[in-house]
Design a protein around this motif. Structure first.
Motif, PDB file in Angstrom:
ATOM      1  N   MET A   1       8.499  19.710 -10.082  1.00 33.38           N
ATOM      2  CA  MET A   1       7.366  19.978 -10.946  1.00 33.38           C
ATOM      3  C   MET A   1       7.046  21.459 -10.964  1.00 33.38           C
ATOM      4  O   MET A   1       7.166  22.135  -9.961  1.00 33.38           O
ATOM      5  N   SER A   2       6.599  21.904 -12.101  1.00 32.17           N
ATOM      6  CA  SER A   2       6.221  23.302 -12.236  1.00 32.17           C
ATOM      7  C   SER A   2       4.863  23.538 -11.593  1.00 32.17           C
ATOM      8  O   SER A   2       4.021  22.653 -11.555  1.00 32.17           O
ATOM      9  N   LYS A   3       4.684  24.762 -11.133  1.00 30.94           N
ATOM     10  CA  LYS A   3       3.397  25.109 -10.535  1.00 30.94           C
ATOM     11  C   LYS A   3       2.311  25.040 -11.607  1.00 30.94           C
ATOM     12  O   LYS A   3       2.496  25.479 -12.719  1.00 30.94           O
ATOM     13  N   GLY A   4       1.187  24.435 -11.259  1.00 27.37           N
ATOM     14  CA  GLY A   4       0.088  24.306 -12.197  1.00 27.37           C
ATOM     15  C   GLY A   4       0.151  23.040 -13.037  1.00 27.37           C
ATOM     16  O   GLY A   4      -0.797  22.709 -13.713  1.00 27.37           O
ATOM     17  N   GLU A   5       1.286  22.373 -13.028  1.00 29.02           N
ATOM     18  CA  GLU A   5       1.405  21.126 -13.780  1.00 29.02           C
ATOM     19  C   GLU A   5       0.677  20.020 -13.025  1.00 29.02           C
ATOM     20  O   GLU A   5       0.785  19.926 -11.810  1.00 29.02           O
ATOM     21  N   PRO A   6      -0.095  19.190 -13.734  1.00 26.90           N
ATOM     22  CA  PRO A   6      -0.849  18.152 -13.023  1.00 26.90           C
ATOM     23  C   PRO A   6       0.075  17.128 -12.376  1.00 26.90           C
ATOM     24  O   PRO A   6       1.105  16.765 -12.914  1.00 26.90           O
ATOM     25  N   LEU A   7      -0.327  16.697 -11.209  1.00 23.97           N
ATOM     26  CA  LEU A   7       0.420  15.679 -10.496  1.00 23.97           C
ATOM     27  C   LEU A   7       0.031  14.319 -11.043  1.00 23.97           C
ATOM     28  O   LEU A   7      -1.125  14.056 -11.321  1.00 23.97           O
ATOM     29  N   LEU A   8       1.009  13.450 -11.222  1.00 30.45           N
ATOM     30  CA  LEU A   8       0.749  12.110 -11.731  1.00 30.45           C
ATOM     31  C   LEU A   8       0.672  11.133 -10.573  1.00 30.45           C
ATOM     32  O   LEU A   8       1.493  11.177  -9.659  1.00 30.45           O
ATOM     33  N   PHE A   9      -0.311  10.256 -10.613  1.00 27.59           N
ATOM     34  CA  PHE A   9      -0.491   9.240  -9.589  1.00 27.59           C
ATOM     35  C   PHE A   9      -0.367   7.868 -10.225  1.00 27.59           C
ATOM     36  O   PHE A   9      -0.812   7.653 -11.340  1.00 27.59           O
ATOM     37  N   LEU A  10       0.205   6.955  -9.494  1.00 30.76           N
ATOM     38  CA  LEU A  10       0.287   5.568  -9.916  1.00 30.76           C
ATOM     39  C   LEU A  10      -0.155   4.705  -8.755  1.00 30.76           C
ATOM     40  O   LEU A  10       0.450   4.740  -7.683  1.00 30.76           O
ATOM     41  N   ARG A  11      -1.238   3.960  -8.945  1.00 36.22           N
ATOM     42  CA  ARG A  11      -1.763   3.105  -7.882  1.00 36.22           C
ATOM     43  C   ARG A  11      -1.380   1.668  -8.209  1.00 36.22           C
ATOM     44  O   ARG A  11      -1.649   1.170  -9.291  1.00 36.22           O
ATOM     45  N   THR A  12      -0.746   0.987  -7.255  1.00 36.52           N
ATOM     46  CA  THR A  12      -0.320  -0.398  -7.449  1.00 36.52           C
ATOM     47  C   THR A  12      -0.619  -1.211  -6.199  1.00 36.52           C
ATOM     48  O   THR A  12      -0.955  -0.669  -5.145  1.00 36.52           O
ATOM     49  N   ASP A  13      -0.419  -2.519  -6.353  1.00 36.37           N
ATOM     50  CA  ASP A  13      -0.460  -3.370  -5.170  1.00 36.37           C
ATOM     51  C   ASP A  13       0.932  -3.284  -4.521  1.00 36.37           C
ATOM     52  O   ASP A  13       1.715  -2.409  -4.868  1.00 36.37           O
ATOM     53  N   ILE A  14       1.219  -4.190  -3.604  1.00 32.82           N
ATOM     54  CA  ILE A  14       2.515  -4.109  -2.926  1.00 32.82           C
ATOM     55  C   ILE A  14       3.471  -5.191  -3.432  1.00 32.82           C
ATOM     56  O   ILE A  14       4.277  -5.727  -2.684  1.00 32.82           O
ATOM     57  N   GLY A  15       3.357  -5.479  -4.734  1.00 32.02           N
ATOM     58  CA  GLY A  15       4.260  -6.453  -5.354  1.00 32.02           C
ATOM     59  C   GLY A  15       5.716  -6.013  -5.218  1.00 32.02           C
ATOM     60  O   GLY A  15       6.002  -4.821  -5.091  1.00 32.02           O
ATOM     61  N   PRO A  16       6.641  -6.979  -5.240  1.00 31.00           N
ATOM     62  CA  PRO A  16       8.054  -6.657  -5.037  1.00 31.00           C
ATOM     63  C   PRO A  16       8.606  -5.665  -6.056  1.00 31.00           C
ATOM     64  O   PRO A  16       9.485  -4.866  -5.742  1.00 31.00           O
ATOM     65  N   GLN A  17       8.078  -5.681  -7.271  1.00 29.37           N
ATOM     66  CA  GLN A  17       8.555  -4.742  -8.280  1.00 29.37           C
ATOM     67  C   GLN A  17       8.172  -3.306  -7.955  1.00 29.37           C
ATOM     68  O   GLN A  17       8.773  -2.374  -8.470  1.00 29.37           O
ATOM     69  N   PHE A  18       7.195  -3.121  -7.078  1.00 29.82           N
ATOM     70  CA  PHE A  18       6.740  -1.775  -6.738  1.00 29.82           C
ATOM     71  C   PHE A  18       7.256  -1.270  -5.396  1.00 29.82           C
ATOM     72  O   PHE A  18       6.933  -0.154  -4.996  1.00 29.82           O
ATOM     73  N   ILE A  19       8.009  -2.071  -4.685  1.00 30.68           N
ATOM     74  CA  ILE A  19       8.543  -1.616  -3.399  1.00 30.68           C
ATOM     75  C   ILE A  19      10.065  -1.504  -3.417  1.00 30.68           C
ATOM     76  O   ILE A  19      10.677  -1.253  -2.393  1.00 30.68           O
ATOM     77  N   SER A  20      10.654  -1.653  -4.597  1.00 33.01           N
ATOM     78  CA  SER A  20      12.111  -1.569  -4.697  1.00 33.01           C
ATOM     79  C   SER A  20      12.577  -0.117  -4.581  1.00 33.01           C
ATOM     80  O   SER A  20      11.842   0.831  -4.861  1.00 33.01           O
ATOM     81  N   LYS A  21      13.824   0.039  -4.183  1.00 30.05           N
ATOM     82  CA  LYS A  21      14.410   1.383  -4.080  1.00 30.05           C
ATOM     83  C   LYS A  21      14.510   2.031  -5.457  1.00 30.05           C
ATOM     84  O   LYS A  21      14.287   3.230  -5.599  1.00 30.05           O
ATOM     85  N   ALA A  22      14.821   1.231  -6.474  1.00 31.32           N
ATOM     86  CA  ALA A  22      14.945   1.767  -7.835  1.00 31.32           C
ATOM     87  C   ALA A  22      13.607   2.329  -8.322  1.00 31.32           C
ATOM     88  O   ALA A  22      13.557   3.402  -8.936  1.00 31.32           O
ATOM     89  N   PHE A  23      12.522   1.620  -8.052  1.00 25.18           N
ATOM     90  CA  PHE A  23      11.199   2.087  -8.466  1.00 25.18           C
ATOM     91  C   PHE A  23      10.841   3.374  -7.733  1.00 25.18           C
ATOM     92  O   PHE A  23      10.332   4.325  -8.330  1.00 25.18           O
ATOM     93  N   HIS A  24      11.119   3.400  -6.430  1.00 24.03           N
ATOM     94  CA  HIS A  24      10.846   4.595  -5.628  1.00 24.03           C
ATOM     95  C   HIS A  24      11.641   5.795  -6.169  1.00 24.03           C
ATOM     96  O   HIS A  24      11.090   6.892  -6.323  1.00 24.03           O
ATOM     97  N   ALA A  25      12.896   5.563  -6.503  1.00 20.26           N
ATOM     98  CA  ALA A  25      13.743   6.638  -7.039  1.00 20.26           C
ATOM     99  C   ALA A  25      13.194   7.132  -8.376  1.00 20.26           C
ATOM    100  O   ALA A  25      13.172   8.339  -8.643  1.00 20.26           O
ATOM    101  N   TYR A  26      12.751   6.205  -9.222  1.00 19.35           N
ATOM    102  CA  TYR A  26      12.190   6.606 -10.509  1.00 19.35           C
ATOM    103  C   TYR A  26      10.948   7.466 -10.319  1.00 19.35           C
ATOM    104  O   TYR A  26      10.791   8.495 -10.978  1.00 19.35           O
ATOM    105  N   CYS A  27      10.066   7.042  -9.416  1.00 20.24           N
ATOM    106  CA  CYS A  27       8.840   7.815  -9.169  1.00 20.24           C
ATOM    107  C   CYS A  27       9.178   9.235  -8.725  1.00 20.24           C
ATOM    108  O   CYS A  27       8.567  10.196  -9.198  1.00 20.24           O
ATOM    109  N   GLU A  28      10.138   9.361  -7.836  1.00 16.78           N
ATOM    110  CA  GLU A  28      10.536  10.699  -7.374  1.00 16.78           C
ATOM    111  C   GLU A  28      11.091  11.527  -8.524  1.00 16.78           C
ATOM    112  O   GLU A  28      10.739  12.690  -8.696  1.00 16.78           O
TER     113      GLU A  28
END
Length: 80
Positions: A1-28
């Motif tokens: 990310m560029s300096k000064g660019e706003p950071l994006l947050f995503l708040r979720t529960d701990i459902g299986p779709q949100f703890i997968s390696k693919a989802f983690h990789a996408y977020c990064e």
């Protein structure tokens, strides 16, 4: 990310779709910081819980209306 660019947050529960390696990789890759709420604490994510409640109610109503139309007096109209 560029300096000064706003950071994006995503708040979720701990459902299986949100703890997968693919989802983690996408977020990064997308520069999204993923925040998980603790189990059994929907109040920590009240906005989306409210949205889900409304969505579920609307989907149920739509399904009931469709079912009524298919089996009720409007059946012949739907077959046109």
């Amino acid at each position: 990310m560029s300096k000064g660019e706003p950071l994006l947050f995503l708040r979720t529960d701990i459902g299986p779709q949100f703890i997968s390696k693919a989802f983690h990789a996408y977020c990064e890759q997308a520069g999204v910081e993923h925040e998980r709420i603790p189990p059994r604490t929907p109040n920590k994510n009240a906005f989306i819980e409210s949205f889900h409640s409304i969505l579920e109610r609307e989907c149920t109503s739509a399904t009931e209306r469709r079912s009524l139309c298919r089996s009720g007096p409007f059946r012949s109209i739907l077959q046109l």
